[in-house]
Design an enzyme around this catalytic site. Structure first.
Site, PDB file in Angstrom:
ATOM      1  N   GLY B  54      26.855  63.293 -34.710  1.00 39.44           N
ATOM      2  CA  GLY B  54      27.829  64.323 -35.458  1.00 39.44           C
ATOM      3  C   GLY B  54      27.293  64.501 -36.830  1.00 39.44           C
ATOM      4  O   GLY B  54      26.758  63.302 -37.390  1.00 39.44           O
ATOM      5  N   SER B  55      27.441  65.517 -37.499  1.00 41.09           N
ATOM      6  CA  SER B  55      27.016  65.916 -38.764  1.00 41.09           C
ATOM      7  C   SER B  55      28.362  65.204 -39.764  1.00 41.09           C
ATOM      8  O   SER B  55      29.274  64.771 -39.355  1.00 41.09           O
ATOM      9  CB  SER B  55      27.111  67.417 -38.994  1.00 41.09           C
ATOM     10  OG  SER B  55      25.998  67.877 -38.435  1.00 41.09           O
ATOM     11  N   GLY B  56      27.930  65.260 -41.025  1.00 39.69           N
ATOM     12  CA  GLY B  56      28.852  64.863 -42.085  1.00 39.69           C
ATOM     13  C   GLY B  56      28.245  63.359 -42.626  1.00 39.69           C
ATOM     14  O   GLY B  56      29.072  62.861 -43.426  1.00 39.69           O
ATOM     15  N   HIS B  57      27.209  63.047 -42.226  1.00 40.62           N
ATOM     16  CA  HIS B  57      26.587  61.610 -42.570  1.00 40.62           C
ATOM     17  C   HIS B  57      25.239  61.841 -42.997  1.00 40.62           C
ATOM     18  O   HIS B  57      24.527  60.750 -43.317  1.00 40.62           O
ATOM     19  CB  HIS B  57      26.501  60.696 -41.356  1.00 40.62           C
ATOM     20  CG  HIS B  57      27.711  60.537 -40.562  1.00 40.62           C
ATOM     21  ND1 HIS B  57      29.022  60.233 -40.867  1.00 40.62           N
ATOM     22  CD2 HIS B  57      27.984  60.907 -39.277  1.00 40.62           C
ATOM     23  CE1 HIS B  57      29.732  60.195 -39.809  1.00 40.62           C
ATOM     24  NE2 HIS B  57      29.282  60.573 -38.944  1.00 40.62           N
ATOM     25  N   LYS B 105      23.904  55.607 -32.010  1.00 44.43           N
ATOM     26  CA  LYS B 105      24.808  54.774 -32.597  1.00 44.43           C
ATOM     27  C   LYS B 105      26.192  54.707 -31.516  1.00 44.43           C
ATOM     28  O   LYS B 105      26.142  55.508 -30.716  1.00 44.43           O
ATOM     29  CB  LYS B 105      25.470  55.720 -33.837  1.00 44.43           C
ATOM     30  CG  LYS B 105      24.298  55.958 -34.965  1.00 44.43           C
ATOM     31  CD  LYS B 105      25.055  56.047 -36.423  1.00 44.43           C
ATOM     32  CE  LYS B 105      25.797  57.380 -36.292  1.00 44.43           C
ATOM     33  NZ  LYS B 105      25.146  58.768 -35.899  1.00 44.43           N
ATOM     34  N   ASP B 110      28.405  60.000 -28.000  1.00 44.93           N
ATOM     35  CA  ASP B 110      26.994  59.673 -28.610  1.00 44.93           C
ATOM     36  C   ASP B 110      26.180  59.069 -27.150  1.00 44.93           C
ATOM     37  O   ASP B 110      25.291  59.683 -26.518  1.00 44.93           O
ATOM     38  CB  ASP B 110      26.688  59.211 -29.708  1.00 44.93           C
ATOM     39  CG  ASP B 110      27.056  59.877 -30.938  1.00 44.93           C
ATOM     40  OD1 ASP B 110      27.022  61.067 -30.905  1.00 44.93           O
ATOM     41  OD2 ASP B 110      27.056  59.355 -31.810  1.00 44.93           O
ATOM     42  N   HIS B 219      33.710  57.738 -39.708  1.00 45.22           N
ATOM     43  CA  HIS B 219      34.616  58.920 -39.444  1.00 45.22           C
ATOM     44  C   HIS B 219      35.889  58.995 -40.005  1.00 45.22           C
ATOM     45  O   HIS B 219      36.656  59.453 -39.496  1.00 45.22           O
ATOM     46  CB  HIS B 219      34.482  59.495 -38.018  1.00 45.22           C
ATOM     47  CG  HIS B 219      33.145  59.208 -37.416  1.00 45.22           C
ATOM     48  ND1 HIS B 219      32.678  58.157 -36.724  1.00 45.22           N
ATOM     49  CD2 HIS B 219      32.091  60.024 -37.223  1.00 45.22           C
ATOM     50  CE1 HIS B 219      31.497  58.316 -36.339  1.00 45.22           C
ATOM     51  NE2 HIS B 219      31.183  59.566 -36.643  1.00 45.22           N
TER      52      HIS B 219
END
Lengths: 333, 333
Positions: B54-57, B105, B110, B219
């Site tokens: 996921g994006s945001g990291h 991860k 994932d 998250h």
């Protein structure tokens, strides 16, 4: 206020100590008075570069000490100019016999204290020249400043003048390069949220839930306009257009586009801003040949960003591309 | 919610597009399906490394594409696993004929989607092996995870396995190096504030003014304890001690100490944490021979930090020191 700190009075000293422990290959921390210099000491025959100012803008300036950039940096208390004594000691530590250039952001305290330190250094037979960065087009005169504030352009001055010094330019030459950058760089920032100085314990200003401040300073000094929160593309244009107009950038020119985060903004948002800024410059026929995107001059945990544009010629481009090995900027070494 | 974004649905695509425009010398962005690969394409005869999530990291994972680290990265929607299709295409783009290692991860989505992509790639005659990073000692099982979550250790796996691939190790060898890192790395994080996913529009959880959450996920998944805000030294010990105990680190051992910011924490505070963590390790007789301090795996604008410790031997140290040229990690090139 929730912060990863112990006593608010100890943040700067503990942080700089940790910085020194983490990067002994690049920097040396002198604790009393507090300054940061290159691990290897001054380079004989090279012009020394010293900058400094209030803490809270990390990685500026200590993150830029190292080969190809600064020889020493002087962190003051949070958002507070360092006194002349550590600036003097940093100047001595940076002196390799070819003189020292002070790179000063235009805030009244910084200008005065660097001036005093320069006089004291001259009395000890170190030749000092100073340049003052005043690239923020948002306002004339501000809370801590007569004239324009020095912001993002400072990072570019430090990199490019640092490369000139590393190349072997003499003090006049390095100062001339720094002045060329200063003449050709402009910036403007926006705040989405305020930040809290640890010893103050509360936010330095208030912004409503749906409000942002255009033209903010890096210490939370007032900008020129509060507007309702807007899409990133609109904010980008409101930052970029005044910068381009003040710099008189024309179609066909080459520039470095620097999108800087204020400390609390996700990196993904900085690239959203970069994406549109690049499109705007493309549509004006201005060629973005170099760039920098990230948190390089911050205001603690403030959310927001600034845009800096530097007009490039071949000489400045070559100096920008030169190797650099600092904690925060590393390339080719 | 105030963010530097346009339509929340477009954040990832606009951000990744900006990323590609800013760094064409290092990465190439493929927009449909969305993935990021090395500018020069796959390296013939080299094991390819692919990660994603996921994006945001950010800068994880796209910021680690480049020489000495990943060959391709797959950004999903915010905090949402990418689907098998872009993972498959990234795997093809990373394949130089020597097979591809997936670095995953440990989140259920994932793991499943990388598994499906690996099967599809095998059907196209690409040999794929997978390693799963599960370094977070805070909790067993979590909102999106069976078992432990994969967090900061992932950055170290990508760097060290990337160096092994660059050295010419074969697929089994690179996977073995990755597994060695995974076995020897542990992490834990703390949140001072929550973050807001753009399309959700409100914070993913609530923390009181004087409350912090120990063991938080990247998250915003729950940790194991909410405690009153405490001095940084105490928080540091509450993160570091469980990590060291789980990893069974003994006096005389060498470690890499990684202090990571969650995105909204000032860099100065990360060095305050580093400063005390280093002291704690010194007092235990554990030698910190390498380190990393900064925002390397984030949770949007969350304030907080994580501590990761990796047990080092000479082989891992050499791979850690190897040159790397990515947007977010650059050294020796």
């Amino acid at each position: 206020m929730k912060k990863l700190i112990n006593d608010p009075q100890d943040v700067v000293s503990e942080s700089v100590r940790g910085f020194g422990l983490a990067h002994p290959d690049i920097v040396k921390v002198s604790e009393d008075p507090l300054f940061v210099s290159r691990a290897g000491g001054a380079v004989a025959g090279k012009v020394g570069l010293v900058s400094g100012g209030g803490s809270g803008h990390e990685p500026l300036h200590a993150g830029y000490v190292g080969q190809g950039m600064l020889d020493a940096a002087v962190p003051g208390a949070m958002f507070t100019s360092p006194t002349p004594e550590p600036i003097l000691e940093a100047t001595k530590a940076a002196d390799g016999g070819a003189g020292v250039l002070h790179i000063v952001k235009n805030y009244t305290g910084d200008v005065l204290n660097f001036e005093t330190a320069a006089e004291l250094a001259e009395a000890e037979d170190i030749t000092v020249r100073s340049v003052v960065v005043a690239d923020d087009v948002a306002v004339e005169d501000s809370t801590f400043t007569a004239g324009r504030r020095g912001v993002g352009g400072t990072v570019l001055v430090e990199k490019i003048a640092g490369a000139a010094a590393e190349r072997g330019d003499d003090l006049d030459g390095v100062a001339a390069v720094a002045e060329q950058v200063i003449e050709n760089v402009r910036s403007m920032g926006v705040a989405l949220t305020a930040c809290t100085v640890p010893h103050a314990g509360e936010p330095s200003f208030d912004l409503a839930e749906d409000e942002i401040e255009m033209g903010i300073g890096i210490h939370g000094e007032p900008g020129f306009e509060r507007i309702p929160a807007a899409p990133a593309d609109e904010i980008t244009e409101r930052l970029l257009n005044p910068v381009l107009e003040d710099l008189l950038v024309s179609a066909g020119e080459k520039v470095l586009l620097f999108v800087n985060g204020m400390g609390g903004t996700p990196l993904s948002e900085l690239y959203v801003v970069y994406n549109h800024a690049k499109d705007v410059l493309d549509s004006r026929g201005v060629e973005v040949t170099r760039n920098l995107v990230g948190n390089y001059i911050t205001s603690l945990e403030m959310q927001g960003a600034s845009i800096t544009v530097l007009r490039l010629d071949e000489a400045l481009t070559e100096l920008w591309d030169a190797p650099v090995n600092t904690v925060a900027l590393r390339r080719g070494l």
